[in-house]
Design a protein around this motif. Structure first.
Motif, PDB file in Angstrom:
ATOM      1  N   MET A  34     -42.027 -71.602   9.494  1.00  0.00           N
ATOM      2  CA  MET A  34     -42.368 -70.512   8.584  1.00  0.00           C
ATOM      3  C   MET A  34     -43.832 -70.100   8.796  1.00  0.00           C
ATOM      4  N   VAL A  35     -44.079 -68.801   8.763  1.00  0.00           N
ATOM      5  CA  VAL A  35     -45.425 -68.267   8.977  1.00  0.00           C
ATOM      6  C   VAL A  35     -46.172 -68.240   7.652  1.00  0.00           C
ATOM      7  N   LYS A  36     -47.398 -68.748   7.657  1.00  0.00           N
ATOM      8  CA  LYS A  36     -48.196 -68.775   6.428  1.00  0.00           C
ATOM      9  C   LYS A  36     -49.254 -67.686   6.470  1.00  0.00           C
ATOM     10  N   ASN A  37     -49.272 -66.862   5.429  1.00  0.00           N
ATOM     11  CA  ASN A  37     -50.299 -65.830   5.302  1.00  0.00           C
ATOM     12  C   ASN A  37     -51.566 -66.461   4.730  1.00  0.00           C
ATOM     13  N   LEU A  38     -52.697 -66.227   5.388  1.00  0.00           N
ATOM     14  CA  LEU A  38     -53.972 -66.728   4.885  1.00  0.00           C
ATOM     15  C   LEU A  38     -54.447 -65.889   3.706  1.00  0.00           C
ATOM     16  N   SER A  39     -54.217 -64.567   3.784  1.00  0.00           N
ATOM     17  CA  SER A  39     -54.505 -63.670   2.669  1.00  0.00           C
ATOM     18  C   SER A  39     -53.759 -62.368   2.893  1.00  0.00           C
ATOM     19  N   ASN A  40     -53.630 -61.598   1.857  1.00  0.00           N
ATOM     20  CA  ASN A  40     -53.004 -60.280   1.965  1.00  0.00           C
ATOM     21  C   ASN A  40     -53.674 -59.331   0.991  1.00  0.00           C
ATOM     22  N   ALA A  41     -53.543 -58.022   1.277  1.00  0.00           N
ATOM     23  CA  ALA A  41     -54.187 -57.011   0.441  1.00  0.00           C
ATOM     24  C   ALA A  41     -53.506 -55.674   0.664  1.00  0.00           C
ATOM     25  N   ILE A  42     -53.787 -54.746  -0.239  1.00  0.00           N
ATOM     26  CA  ILE A  42     -53.256 -53.389  -0.143  1.00  0.00           C
ATOM     27  C   ILE A  42     -54.422 -52.435   0.020  1.00  0.00           C
ATOM     28  N   GLY A  43     -54.294 -51.507   0.970  1.00  0.00           N
ATOM     29  CA  GLY A  43     -55.309 -50.479   1.182  1.00  0.00           C
ATOM     30  C   GLY A  43     -54.685 -49.111   1.010  1.00  0.00           C
ATOM     31  N   ARG A  44     -55.464 -48.152   0.511  1.00  0.00           N
ATOM     32  CA  ARG A  44     -54.934 -46.808   0.260  1.00  0.00           C
ATOM     33  C   ARG A  44     -55.894 -45.753   0.773  1.00  0.00           C
ATOM     34  N   ARG A  45     -55.313 -44.605   1.168  1.00  0.00           N
ATOM     35  CA  ARG A  45     -56.091 -43.434   1.564  1.00  0.00           C
ATOM     36  C   ARG A  45     -55.175 -42.239   1.486  1.00  0.00           C
ATOM     37  N   LYS A  46     -55.562 -41.193   0.759  1.00  0.00           N
ATOM     38  CA  LYS A  46     -54.722 -40.021   0.519  1.00  0.00           C
ATOM     39  C   LYS A  46     -53.379 -40.480  -0.032  1.00  0.00           C
ATOM     40  N   THR A  47     -52.279 -40.244   0.676  1.00  0.00           N
ATOM     41  CA  THR A  47     -50.972 -40.690   0.176  1.00  0.00           C
ATOM     42  C   THR A  47     -50.442 -41.876   0.973  1.00  0.00           C
ATOM     43  N   SER A  48     -51.278 -42.501   1.789  1.00  0.00           N
ATOM     44  CA  SER A  48     -50.866 -43.647   2.600  1.00  0.00           C
ATOM     45  C   SER A  48     -51.163 -44.951   1.866  1.00  0.00           C
ATOM     46  N   VAL A  49     -50.236 -45.892   1.988  1.00  0.00           N
ATOM     47  CA  VAL A  49     -50.404 -47.217   1.410  1.00  0.00           C
ATOM     48  C   VAL A  49     -50.123 -48.236   2.505  1.00  0.00           C
ATOM     49  N   ALA A  50     -51.073 -49.150   2.730  1.00  0.00           N
ATOM     50  CA  ALA A  50     -50.932 -50.166   3.777  1.00  0.00           C
ATOM     51  C   ALA A  50     -50.972 -51.551   3.152  1.00  0.00           C
ATOM     52  N   ARG A  51     -49.950 -52.355   3.467  1.00  0.00           N
ATOM     53  CA  ARG A  51     -49.949 -53.768   3.076  1.00  0.00           C
ATOM     54  C   ARG A  51     -50.374 -54.572   4.298  1.00  0.00           C
ATOM     55  N   VAL A  52     -51.433 -55.361   4.147  1.00  0.00           N
ATOM     56  CA  VAL A  52     -52.024 -56.087   5.268  1.00  0.00           C
ATOM     57  C   VAL A  52     -51.914 -57.587   5.016  1.00  0.00           C
ATOM     58  N   TYR A  53     -51.421 -58.317   6.025  1.00  0.00           N
ATOM     59  CA  TYR A  53     -51.278 -59.764   5.949  1.00  0.00           C
ATOM     60  C   TYR A  53     -52.100 -60.405   7.062  1.00  0.00           C
ATOM     61  N   LEU A  54     -52.998 -61.325   6.691  1.00  0.00           N
ATOM     62  CA  LEU A  54     -53.800 -62.067   7.665  1.00  0.00           C
ATOM     63  C   LEU A  54     -53.100 -63.391   7.956  1.00  0.00           C
ATOM     64  N   ARG A  55     -52.913 -63.689   9.249  1.00  0.00           N
ATOM     65  CA  ARG A  55     -52.310 -64.948   9.669  1.00  0.00           C
ATOM     66  C   ARG A  55     -53.175 -65.581  10.743  1.00  0.00           C
ATOM     67  N   GLN A  56     -53.076 -66.893  10.874  1.00  0.00           N
ATOM     68  CA  GLN A  56     -53.808 -67.590  11.932  1.00  0.00           C
ATOM     69  C   GLN A  56     -53.267 -67.122  13.275  1.00  0.00           C
ATOM     70  N   GLY A  57     -54.148 -66.804  14.220  1.00  0.00           N
ATOM     71  CA  GLY A  57     -53.662 -66.315  15.501  1.00  0.00           C
ATOM     72  C   GLY A  57     -54.774 -65.985  16.461  1.00  0.00           C
ATOM     73  N   SER A  58     -54.465 -65.028  17.364  1.00  0.00           N
ATOM     74  CA  SER A  58     -55.394 -64.749  18.466  1.00  0.00           C
ATOM     75  C   SER A  58     -55.852 -63.298  18.512  1.00  0.00           C
ATOM     76  N   GLY A  59     -55.615 -62.510  17.471  1.00  0.00           N
ATOM     77  CA  GLY A  59     -56.138 -61.154  17.441  1.00  0.00           C
ATOM     78  C   GLY A  59     -55.111 -60.055  17.624  1.00  0.00           C
ATOM     79  N   ALA A  60     -53.821 -60.378  17.556  1.00  0.00           N
ATOM     80  CA  ALA A  60     -52.775 -59.357  17.702  1.00  0.00           C
ATOM     81  C   ALA A  60     -52.628 -58.584  16.398  1.00  0.00           C
ATOM     82  N   ILE A  61     -52.587 -57.259  16.497  1.00  0.00           N
ATOM     83  CA  ILE A  61     -52.393 -56.407  15.320  1.00  0.00           C
ATOM     84  C   ILE A  61     -51.044 -55.725  15.463  1.00  0.00           C
ATOM     85  N   THR A  62     -50.163 -55.928  14.482  1.00  0.00           N
ATOM     86  CA  THR A  62     -48.827 -55.329  14.481  1.00  0.00           C
ATOM     87  C   THR A  62     -48.736 -54.368  13.310  1.00  0.00           C
ATOM     88  N   VAL A  63     -48.363 -53.116  13.593  1.00  0.00           N
ATOM     89  CA  VAL A  63     -48.230 -52.095  12.548  1.00  0.00           C
ATOM     90  C   VAL A  63     -46.786 -51.598  12.560  1.00  0.00           C
TER      91      VAL A  63
END
Length: 130
Positions: free
Chosen positions: A1-30
């Motif tokens: 199972m993957v453990k999230n170190l932290s998570n947060a929500i970011g907003r701009r105009k009508t966009s909403v982004a849920r962001v999850y930080l995990r231990q790793g090597s720098g890969a960003i998946t959107v």
């Protein structure tokens, strides 16, 4: 199972982004794609990476993002906002540098609503003196 170190929500105009930080090597998946595939222009990719560059954590975390609403530019800035919040939730010492660069403040600019009886938000019908 993957453990999230932290998570947060970011907003701009009508966009909403849920962001999850995990231990790793720098890969960003959107939304299931690599960030460089999802955000086609290098400027948007630069915007997404700004909080990581400021905090020197470019290769420390794997970042998983779910973003909805708005256009690509608004989504990129929503991801930046969410990523900044997640980095602060993970480590409070990041707050001062991220706030100094303006990444912790939600950009309040939104599209102005169309007014009734008019063609647009500010646009008026042509005035006729006679």
């Amino acid at each position: 199972m993957v453990k999230n170190l932290s998570n947060a929500i970011g907003r701009r105009k009508t966009s909403v982004a849920r962001v999850y930080l995990r231990q790793g090597s720098g890969a960003i998946t959107v939304n299931g794609k690599a960030a460089d595939q999802y955000f086609d222009s290098p400027e948007m990719l630069f915007v997404v990476n700004q909080p990581l560059n400021v905090t020197d954590t470019l290769t420390k975390f794997d970042i998983v993002v779910t973003v909805r609403g708005g256009g690509k530019a608004g989504q990129a800035e929503a991801v930046r906002h969410g990523l900044s919040r997640a980095l602060v939730a993970y480590d409070e010492t990041n707050l001062s540098s991220l706030r100094a660069n303006g990444f912790m403040t939600r950009d309040p600019r939104m599209v102005e609503r169309k007014k009734y009886g008019q063609r647009g938000a500010r646009r008026r019908f042509q005035f006729s003196k006679r």
